[in-house]
Design a protein around this motif. Structure first.
Motif, PDB file in Angstrom:
ATOM      1  N   MET A   1       0.850  -1.193   0.000  1.00 33.06           N
ATOM      2  CA  MET A   1       0.000   0.000   0.000  1.00 33.06           C
ATOM      3  C   MET A   1       0.886   1.243   0.000  1.00 33.06           C
ATOM      4  O   MET A   1       1.851   1.329   0.760  1.00 33.06           O
ATOM      5  N   ASP A   2       0.563   2.203  -0.855  1.00 34.94           N
ATOM      6  CA  ASP A   2       1.166   3.541  -0.846  1.00 34.94           C
ATOM      7  C   ASP A   2       0.065   4.515  -0.485  1.00 34.94           C
ATOM      8  O   ASP A   2      -0.981   4.566  -1.156  1.00 34.94           O
ATOM      9  N   ALA A   3       0.274   5.305   0.576  1.00 30.05           N
ATOM     10  CA  ALA A   3      -0.771   6.209   1.066  1.00 30.05           C
ATOM     11  C   ALA A   3      -0.231   7.618   1.245  1.00 30.05           C
ATOM     12  O   ALA A   3       0.875   7.809   1.786  1.00 30.05           O
TER      13      ALA A   3
ATOM     14  N   VAL B   1      -2.192  22.135   8.860  1.00 32.06           N
ATOM     15  CA  VAL B   1      -2.397  20.903   8.100  1.00 32.06           C
ATOM     16  C   VAL B   1      -1.125  20.567   7.332  1.00 32.06           C
ATOM     17  O   VAL B   1      -0.620  21.397   6.569  1.00 32.06           O
ATOM     18  N   LEU B   2      -0.644  19.358   7.546  1.00 31.16           N
ATOM     19  CA  LEU B   2       0.578  18.906   6.895  1.00 31.16           C
ATOM     20  C   LEU B   2       0.293  17.636   6.098  1.00 31.16           C
ATOM     21  O   LEU B   2      -0.710  16.956   6.307  1.00 31.16           O
ATOM     22  N   LYS B   3       1.206  17.316   5.210  1.00 32.67           N
ATOM     23  CA  LYS B   3       1.064  16.097   4.401  1.00 32.67           C
ATOM     24  C   LYS B   3       2.352  15.296   4.433  1.00 32.67           C
ATOM     25  O   LYS B   3       3.451  15.849   4.482  1.00 32.67           O
ATOM     26  N   THR B   4       2.191  13.973   4.395  1.00 28.84           N
ATOM     27  CA  THR B   4       3.324  13.060   4.283  1.00 28.84           C
ATOM     28  C   THR B   4       2.870  11.830   3.500  1.00 28.84           C
ATOM     29  O   THR B   4       1.698  11.725   3.107  1.00 28.84           O
ATOM     30  N   SER B   5       3.759  10.926   3.275  1.00 26.85           N
ATOM     31  CA  SER B   5       3.410   9.702   2.540  1.00 26.85           C
ATOM     32  C   SER B   5       4.102   8.516   3.180  1.00 26.85           C
ATOM     33  O   SER B   5       5.127   8.656   3.852  1.00 26.85           O
ATOM     34  N   ALA B   6       3.517   7.342   2.961  1.00 31.30           N
ATOM     35  CA  ALA B   6       4.085   6.113   3.525  1.00 31.30           C
ATOM     36  C   ALA B   6       3.942   4.978   2.531  1.00 31.30           C
ATOM     37  O   ALA B   6       2.897   4.828   1.888  1.00 31.30           O
ATOM     38  N   SER B   7       5.011   4.220   2.411  1.00 26.61           N
ATOM     39  CA  SER B   7       4.979   2.998   1.614  1.00 26.61           C
ATOM     40  C   SER B   7       4.998   1.815   2.570  1.00 26.61           C
ATOM     41  O   SER B   7       5.912   1.704   3.393  1.00 26.61           O
ATOM     42  N   MET B   8       3.993   0.964   2.461  1.00 24.56           N
ATOM     43  CA  MET B   8       3.837  -0.129   3.421  1.00 24.56           C
ATOM     44  C   MET B   8       3.735  -1.466   2.692  1.00 24.56           C
ATOM     45  O   MET B   8       3.282  -1.532   1.556  1.00 24.56           O
TER      46      MET B   8
ATOM     47  N   SER C   1      -8.085  -1.830  11.730  1.00 23.24           N
ATOM     48  CA  SER C   1      -7.351  -0.844  12.524  1.00 23.24           C
ATOM     49  C   SER C   1      -6.226  -0.304  11.656  1.00 23.24           C
ATOM     50  O   SER C   1      -5.601  -1.052  10.901  1.00 23.24           O
ATOM     51  N   SER C   2      -6.005   1.013  11.753  1.00 24.99           N
ATOM     52  CA  SER C   2      -4.974   1.610  10.926  1.00 24.99           C
ATOM     53  C   SER C   2      -4.548   2.953  11.494  1.00 24.99           C
ATOM     54  O   SER C   2      -5.378   3.759  11.921  1.00 24.99           O
ATOM     55  N   SER C   3      -3.254   3.178  11.506  1.00 24.71           N
ATOM     56  CA  SER C   3      -2.723   4.489  11.878  1.00 24.71           C
ATOM     57  C   SER C   3      -2.482   5.357  10.650  1.00 24.71           C
ATOM     58  O   SER C   3      -2.220   6.554  10.781  1.00 24.71           O
ATOM     59  N   ALA C   4      -2.591   4.744   9.461  1.00 27.62           N
ATOM     60  CA  ALA C   4      -2.334   5.487   8.232  1.00 27.62           C
ATOM     61  C   ALA C   4      -3.610   5.933   7.530  1.00 27.62           C
ATOM     62  O   ALA C   4      -3.604   6.923   6.791  1.00 27.62           O
ATOM     63  N   LEU C   5      -4.719   5.223   7.746  1.00 26.10           N
ATOM     64  CA  LEU C   5      -5.973   5.513   7.065  1.00 26.10           C
ATOM     65  C   LEU C   5      -7.038   5.896   8.081  1.00 26.10           C
ATOM     66  O   LEU C   5      -6.999   5.466   9.244  1.00 26.10           O
ATOM     67  N   ASN C   6      -8.009   6.676   7.632  1.00 24.76           N
ATOM     68  CA  ASN C   6      -9.145   6.982   8.487  1.00 24.76           C
ATOM     69  C   ASN C   6     -10.271   5.987   8.231  1.00 24.76           C
ATOM     70  O   ASN C   6     -10.209   5.184   7.292  1.00 24.76           O
ATOM     71  N   GLU C   7     -11.314   6.042   9.053  1.00 23.50           N
ATOM     72  CA  GLU C   7     -12.403   5.066   8.986  1.00 23.50           C
ATOM     73  C   GLU C   7     -13.094   5.055   7.633  1.00 23.50           C
ATOM     74  O   GLU C   7     -13.503   4.000   7.142  1.00 23.50           O
ATOM     75  N   SER C   8     -13.244   6.233   7.025  1.00 22.66           N
ATOM     76  CA  SER C   8     -13.964   6.313   5.748  1.00 22.66           C
ATOM     77  C   SER C   8     -13.203   5.620   4.620  1.00 22.66           C
ATOM     78  O   SER C   8     -13.790   5.268   3.591  1.00 22.66           O
TER      79      SER C   8
ATOM     80  N   ASP D   1      -7.243   8.989  -5.026  1.00 23.56           N
ATOM     81  CA  ASP D   1      -6.290  10.098  -5.068  1.00 23.56           C
ATOM     82  C   ASP D   1      -5.223   9.970  -3.996  1.00 23.56           C
ATOM     83  O   ASP D   1      -4.139  10.551  -4.117  1.00 23.56           O
ATOM     84  N   THR D   2      -5.514   9.200  -2.943  1.00 26.04           N
ATOM     85  CA  THR D   2      -4.585   9.136  -1.810  1.00 26.04           C
ATOM     86  C   THR D   2      -4.034   7.743  -1.516  1.00 26.04           C
ATOM     87  O   THR D   2      -3.040   7.620  -0.805  1.00 26.04           O
TER      88      THR D   2
END
Length: 302
Positions: free
Chosen positions: A134-136, A148-155, A241-248, A285-286
């Motif tokens: 997953m890339d988020a 508001v800040l932005k970052t990215s994670a490759s998992m 459960s996720s620290s990278a994604l929200n519930e929606s 998009d994300t």
């Protein structure tokens, strides 16, 4: 010499007679033959020689395609069929006597009698090893300033799955598969800044109820039946459960599936299904995600 020639001829005729059955070809239409079983029995996939009743010579090879009460329908594999021909077992079958031509090797006999040469409806159970990525793109608020800040994670990560399937034979080379199971989507990785709940360590752990529909094409049908195919899947999140994604972002997903595999036939009744499948989640998009599953199990022909 004359006596020996006559004795050889008599033995030859007797050998053909003993290898033939009461079943006869009652009608021929193109490459199809209608067989009157006349008390004998046969199974779908059995192969037979057709014997000319006048010359006692083999004139064709057929394969049983369909069984009806007292009758059978066969396909001509080689040669030319004629009405009135009798059947001679090409390999051991379920007819009243198992007879093999002397010219058939023991290995070909074993292969012919040990597995199906046609596709049949079947069902089975499988277990799988799943590799996910997953890339988020992550949006978060700075805890100190509230900006508001932005970052990215490759998992990436792995999980397991279990399930079952039903295969429906559409024709001689196509099979439709319906499958269901429980599958784990587990990925972990790092972000360049603390955007995953105030940490650089990011993850997504989801247990899915998975439903798949596949169309499989079998270009090779032997003891090892090879297939390629594709279809779609519907994934319903049972727990998440996720620290990278929200519930929606974690609810239900559709996936596009391509894959291939091999059915290792153990007998006429059972086979071992082995497959590798690639599931691609429709990108947003994300988030971009995919999953590769390697599966194996046990199946029963109906």
């Amino acid at each position: 010499m004359i006596f020996r020639a006559r004795l050889f001829t008599i033995c030859l005729l007797l050998s053909f007679s003993s290898a033939s059955f009461a079943a006869t070809v009652s009608a021929v239409k193109g490459q199809r033959v209608l067989i009157n079983l006349d008390g004998d029995t046969a199974e779908v996939g059995d192969e037979f020689y057709l014997i000319n009743p006048d010359t006692h010579k083999r004139i064709a090879i057929i394969r049983i395609k369909q069984i009806k009460p007292g009758k059978a329908l066969g396909d001509v594999l080689r040669g030319k069929a004629v009405s009135g021909s009798t059947l001679q077992a090409k390999a051991p079958s379920s007819m009243s006597a198992d007879v093999t031509s002397p010219s058939e090797s023991s290995s070909s006999v074993s292969n012919s009698s040990g597995f199906l040469r046609v596709l049949k409806d079947s069902w089975g159970v499988t277990g799988g090893y799943l590799m996910s990525t997953m890339d988020a793109d992550i949006t978060y608020r700075d805890p100190g300033f509230g900006t508001v800040l932005k970052t990215s994670a490759s998992m990436a990560g792995s999980g397991f799955g279990v399930g079952g399937f039903y295969d429906y034979a559409l024709n001689s080379s196509l099979v439709g598969r319906g499958a269901a199971g429980i599958e784990q989507f587990n990925v972990t990785g790092s972000a360049s800044s603390a955007g995953c709940q105030s940490s650089t360590n990011c993850d997504a752990k989801i247990n899915y109820l998975s439903l798949y529909g596949l169309l499989k094409w079998y270009p090779l049908q032997d003891k090892y039946r090879v297939w390629v195919g594709g279809g779609m899947g519907y994934l319903l999140a049972l727990s998440k459960s996720s620290s990278a994604l929200n519930e929606s972002q974690i609810s239900t997903n559709q996936v596009f599936t391509v894959g291939g595999g091999v059915d290792v036939q153990m007998s006429r009744k059972n086979y071992v299904p082995i497959s590798i499948e690639y599931n691609m989640f429709p990108p947003s998009d994300t988030v971009k995600a995919s999953m590769i599953s390697i599966k194996a199990g046990w199946a029963w022909n109906l």
